[in-house]
Design a protein around this motif. Sequence first.
Motif, PDB file in Angstrom:
ATOM      1  N   CYS A 108       0.834  -1.213   0.000  1.00 11.11           N
ATOM      2  CA  CYS A 108       0.000   0.000   0.000  1.00 11.11           C
ATOM      3  C   CYS A 108       0.866   1.259   0.000  1.00 11.11           C
ATOM      4  CB  CYS A 108      -0.953  -0.017   1.189  1.00 11.11           C
ATOM      5  SG  CYS A 108      -2.172  -1.356   1.070  1.00 11.11           S
ATOM      6  N   GLU A 109       1.977   1.206   0.720  1.00 15.24           N
ATOM      7  CA  GLU A 109       2.901   2.351   0.724  1.00 15.24           C
ATOM      8  C   GLU A 109       3.506   2.540  -0.669  1.00 15.24           C
ATOM      9  OE1 GLU A 109       4.337   5.636   2.400  1.00 15.24           O
ATOM     10  OE2 GLU A 109       3.053   4.221   3.462  1.00 15.24           O
ATOM     11  N   VAL A 110       3.840   1.433  -1.329  1.00 14.66           N
ATOM     12  CA  VAL A 110       4.372   1.505  -2.695  1.00 14.66           C
ATOM     13  C   VAL A 110       3.330   2.143  -3.617  1.00 14.66           C
ATOM     14  CG1 VAL A 110       5.107   0.148  -4.699  1.00 14.66           C
ATOM     15  CG2 VAL A 110       5.974  -0.421  -2.428  1.00 14.66           C
ATOM     16  N   LEU A 111       2.076   1.716  -3.497  1.00 15.22           N
ATOM     17  CA  LEU A 111       1.009   2.277  -4.330  1.00 15.22           C
ATOM     18  C   LEU A 111       0.808   3.767  -4.040  1.00 15.22           C
ATOM     19  CD1 LEU A 111      -1.636  -0.606  -4.204  1.00 15.22           C
ATOM     20  CD2 LEU A 111      -0.249   0.088  -6.179  1.00 15.22           C
ATOM     21  N   ARG A 112       0.870   4.143  -2.773  1.00 13.69           N
ATOM     22  CA  ARG A 112       0.688   5.557  -2.402  1.00 13.69           C
ATOM     23  C   ARG A 112       1.788   6.430  -2.990  1.00 13.69           C
ATOM     24  NH1 ARG A 112      -1.772   3.398   2.360  1.00 13.69           N
ATOM     25  NH2 ARG A 112       0.152   3.001   3.478  1.00 13.69           N
ATOM     26  N   ASN A 113       2.998   5.899  -3.102  1.00 15.67           N
ATOM     27  CA  ASN A 113       4.145   6.677  -3.573  1.00 15.67           C
ATOM     28  C   ASN A 113       4.556   6.329  -4.987  1.00 15.67           C
ATOM     29  OD1 ASN A 113       4.558   8.085  -1.131  1.00 15.67           O
ATOM     30  ND2 ASN A 113       5.387   6.203  -0.256  1.00 15.67           N
ATOM     31  N   GLU A 114       3.726   5.594  -5.708  1.00 16.47           N
ATOM     32  CA  GLU A 114       4.103   5.029  -7.004  1.00 16.47           C
ATOM     33  C   GLU A 114       4.625   6.054  -7.989  1.00 16.47           C
ATOM     34  OE1 GLU A 114       2.781   3.584 -11.095  1.00 16.47           O
ATOM     35  OE2 GLU A 114       1.158   3.995  -9.721  1.00 16.47           O
ATOM     36  N   GLN A 118       8.373   7.520  -7.379  1.00 20.14           N
ATOM     37  CA  GLN A 118       9.520   6.632  -7.275  1.00 20.14           C
ATOM     38  C   GLN A 118       9.874   6.007  -8.618  1.00 20.14           C
ATOM     39  OE1 GLN A 118      11.113   6.252  -4.309  1.00 20.14           O
ATOM     40  NE2 GLN A 118       9.677   7.674  -3.395  1.00 20.14           N
ATOM     41  N   GLN A 119      11.137   5.637  -8.758  1.00 18.59           N
ATOM     42  CA  GLN A 119      11.604   4.987  -9.977  1.00 18.59           C
ATOM     43  C   GLN A 119      12.271   3.650  -9.674  1.00 18.59           C
ATOM     44  OE1 GLN A 119      11.057   6.004 -13.133  1.00 18.59           O
ATOM     45  NE2 GLN A 119       9.769   7.512 -12.141  1.00 18.59           N
ATOM     46  N   GLY A 120      12.077   3.097  -8.484  1.00 15.75           N
ATOM     47  CA  GLY A 120      12.718   1.854  -8.092  1.00 15.75           C
ATOM     48  C   GLY A 120      12.217   0.650  -8.877  1.00 15.75           C
ATOM     49  N   LEU A 121      12.954  -0.447  -8.731  1.00 15.40           N
ATOM     50  CA  LEU A 121      12.616  -1.680  -9.420  1.00 15.40           C
ATOM     51  C   LEU A 121      11.234  -2.179  -9.014  1.00 15.40           C
ATOM     52  CD1 LEU A 121      13.856  -3.658 -11.420  1.00 15.40           C
ATOM     53  CD2 LEU A 121      14.876  -4.888  -9.508  1.00 15.40           C
ATOM     54  N   VAL A 122      10.907  -2.128  -7.740  1.00 15.84           N
ATOM     55  CA  VAL A 122       9.586  -2.570  -7.277  1.00 15.84           C
ATOM     56  C   VAL A 122       8.498  -1.721  -7.920  1.00 15.84           C
ATOM     57  CG1 VAL A 122       8.081  -2.823  -5.260  1.00 15.84           C
ATOM     58  CG2 VAL A 122      10.477  -3.500  -5.112  1.00 15.84           C
ATOM     59  N   HIS A 123       8.728  -0.419  -8.034  1.00 14.34           N
ATOM     60  CA  HIS A 123       7.738   0.466  -8.652  1.00 14.34           C
ATOM     61  C   HIS A 123       7.565   0.146 -10.138  1.00 14.34           C
ATOM     62  CE1 HIS A 123       8.478   2.659  -4.931  1.00 14.34           C
ATOM     63  NE2 HIS A 123       7.265   3.117  -5.090  1.00 14.34           N
ATOM     64  N   LEU A 124       8.670  -0.180 -10.822  1.00 10.68           N
ATOM     65  CA  LEU A 124       8.570  -0.587 -12.228  1.00 10.68           C
ATOM     66  C   LEU A 124       7.705  -1.831 -12.358  1.00 10.68           C
ATOM     67  CD1 LEU A 124      12.239  -0.170 -13.535  1.00 10.68           C
ATOM     68  CD2 LEU A 124      10.243   1.138 -14.263  1.00 10.68           C
ATOM     69  N   TRP A 125       7.921  -2.801 -11.475  1.00 12.65           N
ATOM     70  CA  TRP A 125       7.150  -4.042 -11.530  1.00 12.65           C
ATOM     71  C   TRP A 125       5.675  -3.793 -11.225  1.00 12.65           C
ATOM     72  CZ3 TRP A 125      11.224  -7.265  -8.413  1.00 12.65           C
ATOM     73  CH2 TRP A 125      12.300  -7.564  -9.248  1.00 12.65           C
ATOM     74  N   ILE A 126       5.389  -2.931 -10.253  1.00 10.53           N
ATOM     75  CA  ILE A 126       3.990  -2.629  -9.910  1.00 10.53           C
ATOM     76  C   ILE A 126       3.306  -1.928 -11.083  1.00 10.53           C
ATOM     77  CG2 ILE A 126       2.482  -1.258  -8.405  1.00 10.53           C
ATOM     78  CD1 ILE A 126       3.581  -3.771  -7.054  1.00 10.53           C
ATOM     79  N   ARG A 127       3.989  -0.985 -11.713  1.00  9.48           N
ATOM     80  CA  ARG A 127       3.394  -0.315 -12.888  1.00  9.48           C
ATOM     81  C   ARG A 127       3.111  -1.325 -14.000  1.00  9.48           C
ATOM     82  NH1 ARG A 127       6.416   4.362 -11.417  1.00  9.48           N
ATOM     83  NH2 ARG A 127       8.250   3.664 -12.548  1.00  9.48           N
ATOM     84  N   THR A 157      -4.959   2.262  -4.945  1.00 12.32           N
ATOM     85  CA  THR A 157      -4.780   2.739  -3.575  1.00 12.32           C
ATOM     86  C   THR A 157      -5.303   1.678  -2.607  1.00 12.32           C
ATOM     87  OG1 THR A 157      -6.949   3.796  -3.530  1.00 12.32           O
ATOM     88  CG2 THR A 157      -5.105   5.170  -4.240  1.00 12.32           C
ATOM     89  N   CYS A 158      -5.033   1.894  -1.363  1.00 10.23           N
ATOM     90  CA  CYS A 158      -5.553   1.033  -0.305  1.00 10.23           C
ATOM     91  C   CYS A 158      -6.511   1.856   0.546  1.00 10.23           C
ATOM     92  CB  CYS A 158      -4.418   0.509   0.568  1.00 10.23           C
ATOM     93  SG  CYS A 158      -3.345  -0.641  -0.316  1.00 10.23           S
ATOM     94  N   PRO A 159      -7.438   1.237   1.236  1.00  4.67           N
ATOM     95  CA  PRO A 159      -7.662  -0.205   1.374  1.00  4.67           C
ATOM     96  C   PRO A 159      -8.343  -0.810   0.147  1.00  4.67           C
ATOM     97  CG  PRO A 159      -9.317   0.987   2.622  1.00  4.67           C
ATOM     98  CD  PRO A 159      -8.378   2.019   2.048  1.00  4.67           C
ATOM     99  N   TRP A 160      -8.158  -2.127  -0.018  1.00  2.48           N
ATOM    100  CA  TRP A 160      -8.814  -2.849  -1.104  1.00  2.48           C
ATOM    101  C   TRP A 160     -10.192  -3.303  -0.638  1.00  2.48           C
ATOM    102  CZ3 TRP A 160      -5.304  -6.412  -4.485  1.00  2.48           C
ATOM    103  CH2 TRP A 160      -4.250  -5.654  -4.999  1.00  2.48           C
ATOM    104  N   LYS A 161     -11.155  -3.140  -1.512  1.00  5.37           N
ATOM    105  CA  LYS A 161     -12.531  -3.506  -1.184  1.00  5.37           C
ATOM    106  C   LYS A 161     -12.852  -4.908  -1.692  1.00  5.37           C
ATOM    107  CE  LYS A 161     -13.976   1.201  -1.026  1.00  5.37           C
ATOM    108  NZ  LYS A 161     -14.900   2.226  -1.317  1.00  5.37           N
ATOM    109  N   ALA A 162     -13.900  -5.490  -1.119  1.00  3.25           N
ATOM    110  CA  ALA A 162     -14.380  -6.781  -1.600  1.00  3.25           C
ATOM    111  C   ALA A 162     -14.733  -6.634  -3.073  1.00  3.25           C
ATOM    112  CB  ALA A 162     -15.603  -7.213  -0.794  1.00  3.25           C
ATOM    113  N   GLY A 163     -14.444  -7.674  -3.844  1.00  2.15           N
ATOM    114  CA  GLY A 163     -14.756  -7.631  -5.264  1.00  2.15           C
ATOM    115  C   GLY A 163     -13.831  -8.511  -6.064  1.00  2.15           C
ATOM    116  N   SER A 164     -14.009  -8.468  -7.379  1.00  2.14           N
ATOM    117  CA  SER A 164     -13.223  -9.296  -8.293  1.00  2.14           C
ATOM    118  C   SER A 164     -12.150  -8.460  -8.983  1.00  2.14           C
ATOM    119  CB  SER A 164     -14.139  -9.922  -9.347  1.00  2.14           C
ATOM    120  OG  SER A 164     -15.043 -10.801  -8.724  1.00  2.14           O
ATOM    121  N   TYR A 165     -10.945  -8.993  -8.996  1.00  2.00           N
ATOM    122  CA  TYR A 165      -9.814  -8.328  -9.614  1.00  2.00           C
ATOM    123  C   TYR A 165      -9.150  -9.300 -10.583  1.00  2.00           C
ATOM    124  CZ  TYR A 165     -10.704  -5.157  -5.805  1.00  2.00           C
ATOM    125  OH  TYR A 165     -11.305  -4.295  -4.948  1.00  2.00           O
TER     126      TYR A 165
END
Length: 193
Positions: free
Chosen positions: A107-113, A116-125, A136-144
């Motif tokens: 969630c912190e990664v998503l908030r700061n996406e 940032q230019q880090g490897l984790v951020h590249l993978w998340i994008r 963003t977080c929190p994640w709600k019930a549902g289908s993803y």
Amino acid sequence: MKAMQARLCRKNQLLFIAALLLALRVERSHEGKQNTALYFRSIEKSYNPKYVDSFACNISTDRSTISTSLNIAKNVSVDFWMKVAIAFKQQASKKYRSILSFNVNLCEVLRNEFNQQGLVHLWIRNLQKYSNMPRTCPWKAGSYYWLNLRPEAGTIPKFISAGLFRIDTQFYLKALNNEPFTNVTIVFELHRD
């Protein structure tokens, strides 16, 4: 003492990630192109039925993409944490050798996406390109879903050699006594020419 060890461990992880990023930037500055192919071999998954109704993962017939669906049973009001371990299988050995591991607040990664230019951020994008996952977080019930997910050019560092790899990914809820959410293990082959 434990707090100091934790800070030292975190500092070492950050230094390793910084070295990876530096290597990525150096590799990107070189002119020549190298072809990279990635083929998925297997996926194993599990989930906590307290939070997840269903979780499916499939490899495409040509083994170049993965499609995943996740049905979250109820709202998750705390941050997701993600523990990732990447291992390489040496040809002469039957065992995998760890090459990288990290533990991050997703969630912190998503908030700061976007900052940032880090490897984790590249993978998340890259994950976000193929999915309807919340930004963003929190994640709600549902289908993803994550449809035809594949690594994008430039997200696999060039200094990583060809071979057989395993990625173990554990999503958990740290604020709820590290309660597990989902686990995924992916085995893939990396080819370079």
